[in-house]
Enzyme design. Structure first.
Site, PDB file in Angstrom:
ATOM      1  N   GLU A 208       0.934  -1.121   0.072  1.00  0.00           N
ATOM      2  CA  GLU A 208       0.110  -0.129  -0.042  1.00  0.00           C
ATOM      3  C   GLU A 208       0.940   1.189   0.063  1.00  0.00           C
ATOM      4  O   GLU A 208       1.388   1.571   1.130  1.00  0.00           O
ATOM      5  CB  GLU A 208      -0.856  -0.085   1.164  1.00  0.00           C
ATOM      6  CG  GLU A 208      -1.860  -1.292   1.155  1.00  0.00           C
ATOM      7  CD  GLU A 208      -2.967  -1.137   0.467  1.00  0.00           C
ATOM      8  OE1 GLU A 208      -3.363   0.300   0.164  1.00  0.00           O
ATOM      9  OE2 GLU A 208      -3.624  -1.768   0.135  1.00  0.00           O
ATOM     10  N   CYS A 242      -2.358   9.510   2.716  1.00  0.00           N
ATOM     11  CA  CYS A 242      -2.049   9.046   1.248  1.00  0.00           C
ATOM     12  C   CYS A 242      -2.782   9.312   0.249  1.00  0.00           C
ATOM     13  O   CYS A 242      -2.569   9.424  -0.885  1.00  0.00           O
ATOM     14  CB  CYS A 242      -1.658   7.448   1.444  1.00  0.00           C
ATOM     15  SG  CYS A 242      -3.056   6.720   2.057  1.00  0.00           S
TER      16      CYS A 242
HETATM   17  P1  NAD Z   1       8.007   4.536   5.329  1.00  0.00           P
HETATM   18  O1  NAD Z   1       7.893   3.929   4.044  1.00  0.00           O
HETATM   19  O2  NAD Z   1       9.178   5.435   5.652  1.00  0.00           O
HETATM   20  O3  NAD Z   1       7.668   3.512   6.634  1.00  0.00           O
HETATM   21  C1  NAD Z   1       6.956   2.852   6.654  1.00  0.00           C
HETATM   22  C2  NAD Z   1       7.214   1.605   7.709  1.00  0.00           C
HETATM   23  O4  NAD Z   1       8.469   0.905   6.918  1.00  0.00           O
HETATM   24  C3  NAD Z   1       7.753   2.073   9.148  1.00  0.00           C
HETATM   25  O5  NAD Z   1       7.303   0.914   9.710  1.00  0.00           O
HETATM   26  C4  NAD Z   1       9.122   1.873   8.975  1.00  0.00           C
HETATM   27  O6  NAD Z   1       9.661   1.712  10.084  1.00  0.00           O
HETATM   28  C5  NAD Z   1       9.514   1.050   8.040  1.00  0.00           C
HETATM   29  N1  NAD Z   1      10.602   1.290   7.206  1.00  0.00           N
HETATM   30  C6  NAD Z   1      11.231   2.354   6.802  1.00  0.00           C
HETATM   31  N2  NAD Z   1      12.399   2.175   6.213  1.00  0.00           N
HETATM   32  C7  NAD Z   1      12.700   0.908   5.997  1.00  0.00           C
HETATM   33  C8  NAD Z   1      13.681   0.043   5.627  1.00  0.00           C
HETATM   34  N3  NAD Z   1      14.685   0.446   5.048  1.00  0.00           N
HETATM   35  N4  NAD Z   1      13.348  -1.131   5.506  1.00  0.00           N
HETATM   36  C9  NAD Z   1      12.333  -1.980   6.278  1.00  0.00           C
HETATM   37  N5  NAD Z   1      11.308  -1.230   6.703  1.00  0.00           N
HETATM   38  C10 NAD Z   1      11.606   0.177   6.639  1.00  0.00           C
HETATM   39  O7  NAD Z   1       6.576   5.531   5.365  1.00  0.00           O
HETATM   40  P2  NAD Z   1       6.083   6.484   6.431  1.00  0.00           P
HETATM   41  O8  NAD Z   1       6.938   7.789   6.042  1.00  0.00           O
HETATM   42  O9  NAD Z   1       5.827   6.055   7.818  1.00  0.00           O
HETATM   43  O10 NAD Z   1       4.612   6.874   5.772  1.00  0.00           O
HETATM   44  C11 NAD Z   1       4.252   7.520   5.043  1.00  0.00           C
HETATM   45  C12 NAD Z   1       4.112   7.143   3.613  1.00  0.00           C
HETATM   46  O11 NAD Z   1       3.201   6.037   3.387  1.00  0.00           O
HETATM   47  C13 NAD Z   1       3.689   8.138   2.574  1.00  0.00           C
HETATM   48  O12 NAD Z   1       4.433   8.098   1.321  1.00  0.00           O
HETATM   49  C14 NAD Z   1       2.179   7.559   2.266  1.00  0.00           C
HETATM   50  O13 NAD Z   1       1.551   8.064   1.151  1.00  0.00           O
HETATM   51  C15 NAD Z   1       2.368   6.322   2.473  1.00  0.00           C
HETATM   52  N6  NAD Z   1       1.014   5.713   3.013  1.00  0.00           N
HETATM   53  C16 NAD Z   1       0.348   4.898   1.980  1.00  0.00           C
HETATM   54  C17 NAD Z   1      -0.767   4.627   2.435  1.00  0.00           C
HETATM   55  C18 NAD Z   1      -1.776   3.671   1.708  1.00  0.00           C
HETATM   56  O14 NAD Z   1      -2.504   3.057   2.181  1.00  0.00           O
HETATM   57  N7  NAD Z   1      -1.263   3.380   0.364  1.00  0.00           N
HETATM   58  C19 NAD Z   1      -1.370   4.695   3.772  1.00  0.00           C
HETATM   59  C20 NAD Z   1      -0.721   5.792   4.649  1.00  0.00           C
HETATM   60  C21 NAD Z   1       0.614   6.049   4.239  1.00  0.00           C
END
Ligand code: NAD
Length: 456
Positions: A208, A242
């Site tokens: 997602e 998002c």
């Molecule tokens: P992110 O991708 O930075 O982090 C998401 C999760 O991944 C966190 O739990 C984090 O600890 C983990 N993570 C981060 N870096 C990682 C790595 N290198 N390896 C493994 N795991 C890792 O996202 P965020 O900043 O927490 O959230 C914001 C983003 O999420 C925005 O881009 C938003 O659009 C998206 N989002 C999408 C949806 C959807 O339903 N499509 C919903 C909410 C947010």
């Protein structure tokens, strides 16, 4: 410790306990009760993380999850039944069916922007389908992660469901294990890392992800209503959604009316001093806050632009006709900043929309049916709404998810159950007759064999 948790979940899944629908239902009900008991504490945690207004916490986090739970508890038995299909004549005599089966251990990795809902909502589908789960909520919403952890510990034995708190390191350690399914919500950048890790074990995934969501307002739109619905969709959760509209493409003839309408709505929603309003959240992470501030540099602002570093407050801001190579028009705008771009001719729209890969959401405000249809069918995006924003997420009958760069897979309601189930195909042959045609020596005419397709 992670290795032990994983081993314990493997052993627990092997007991077959989760294949029992009554067992699943019992735990979904326990989870429901605990969330009801802890609803205020969950809202407090969300407030502590980013001053999320209680109304928004109830409407977009706990109540959405409780609605999912209620629906799953009511329907899990029905969903889990084998689905009979028409038997193939080639298998005569037979009964044939699809048996939904759990995959095994599911890893759910979630972000900080709707930290409760985006962790628990996929969990409901995973459990309804009979899987075990390990949850990895975001390190940037620590209070919510903590209460999620407490709730899960109270409701489930760790070999069934457990939470691993922590950041990239914890996530990386978890991803080194073999999972039967990975459900990730977050950025497209991290989504690619997850997909690579999953590929090592051929683990199926739901991703997602994110996108740059266009919001088109043509000259036939009901402008004051469009302004209200755009302002709401952009500013709920302080724009950290998002599927929030990312940028507006508005017909030149209605631009002034739209901008004035949005400004009026901001004042109506939050008063003259938005910072003093209890109904407007803060930017959760300092990294995103700094990125958002940087987006405002050298821009011509129609409204807003103020910020307060102390608690990462950023005023709702309208950016006037940004250059397409400026940062605000490069990646996703994950905050209360809305670029407004005018167009004169419908044919110009493609030059903006096609610059970006598949968006997660797509919005069109128009009373022209031809235009609505053209916009909705021409572009590939996750999901969208005509004459409103964000609300397509609210119907459990509609799968929620992206396509291409904005994600893989869709969930909510029965779609979640299906997503977390392998569709096992079973044929049960009768034994009272055995038609000999398929066995060697092949005495049947080749002409007849070419007719086999008519039996499928
Ligand atoms: P992110 O991708 O930075 O982090 C998401 C999760 O991944 C966190 O739990 C984090 O600890 C983990 N993570 C981060 N870096 C990682 C790595 N290198 N390896 C493994 N795991 C890792 O996202 P965020 O900043 O927490 O959230 C914001 C983003 O999420 C925005 O881009 C938003 O659009 C998206 N989002 C999408 C949806 C959807 O339903 N499509 C919903 C909410 C947010």
């Amino acid at each position: 410790m992670i290795k032990q948790l994983v081993a314990a979940q493997n052993d627990f899944f092997a007991t077959q306990n989760t294949k029992d629908v009554a067992f699943r239902k019992k735990y979904l009900k326990k989870l429901q009760q605990e969330i009801l008991d802890q609803e205020d504490a969950i809202c407090d945690a969300l407030y502590a993380d980013f001053k999320k207004p209680k109304f928004e916490s109830l409407a977009t986090e706990t109540q959405l999850v409780l609605a999912e739970l209620k629906h799953a508890i009511k329907n899990v038995k029905n969903w889990s039944e084998p689905n009979s299909v028409g038997a193939s004549l080639l298998n005569f005599p037979s009964k044939e069916w699809i048996q939904p089966e759990p995959y095994g251990k599911v890893l759910i990795v979630s972000p900080w922007n709707y930290p409760f809902m985006l962790t628990i909502s996929p969990l409901i589908g995973a459990l309804a389908a009979g899987n075990t789960a390990i949850l990895k909520p975001s390190e940037f919403s620590p209070n919510t992660s903590k209460i999620i952890s407490q709730i899960i510990r109270k409701v489930f034995p760790p070999e069934y469901v457990t939470v691993v708190e922590g950041g990239v390191e914890a996530s990386t350690e978890l991803l080194a294990e073999k999972w039967e399914y990975i459900f990730f919500t977050g950025s497209t950048r991290v989504g690619k890392i997850i997909y690579q890790k999953a590929a090592e074990h051929l683990t199926p995934v739901t991703l997602e992800l994110s996108g740059k969501n266009p919001c088109i307002v043509d000259k036939t739109a009901s402008i004051s209503l469009a302004a209200k619905r755009i302002a709401w969709g952009k500013l709920i959760n302080a724009g950290q959604t998002c599927i929030a509209p990312d940028y507006v493409l508005v017909h030149k003839s209605v631009k002034t009316a739209l901008v004035e309408g949005i400004q009026e709505c901001i004042s109506q929603f939050y008063g003259e001093n938005v910072e003093a309003s209890n109904d407007f959240a803060r930017i959760t992470t300092s990294k995103h806050y700094e990125e958002l501030k940087a987006m405002l540099k050298d821009q011509n602002l129609l409204f807003g632009g103020n910020y307060t570093d102390k608690d990462q407050y950023l005023e709702p801001t309208l950016v006037n006709e940004p250059k397409l190579d400026s940062t605000v028009m490069q990646g996703e705008v994950f905050g209360p900043i809305l670029p407004i771009i005018s167009y004169e001719d419908e044919n110009e729209l493609d030059g903006y929309i096609s610059r970006y890969p598949n968006s997660l959401a797509f919005y069109v405000f128009s009373n022209n049916k031809r235009f609505q249809k053209r916009m909705m069918t021409k572009y590939s995006f996750g999901g969208g709404t005509i004459n409103d924003t964000v609300v397509h997420i609210s119907n459990k009958e509609l799968p929620f998810g992206g396509v291409g760069q904005s994600g893989i897979g869709g969930y909510h309601g029965k779609h979640s159950f299906d997503l977390f189930s392998h569709q096992k195909s079973i044929v049960k042959r009768g034994t009272w007759i055995d038609i000999p045609l398929r066995y060697a020596p092949y005495n049947i005419s080749l002409k007849l064999i070419r007719k086999i397709k008519y039996l499928f």
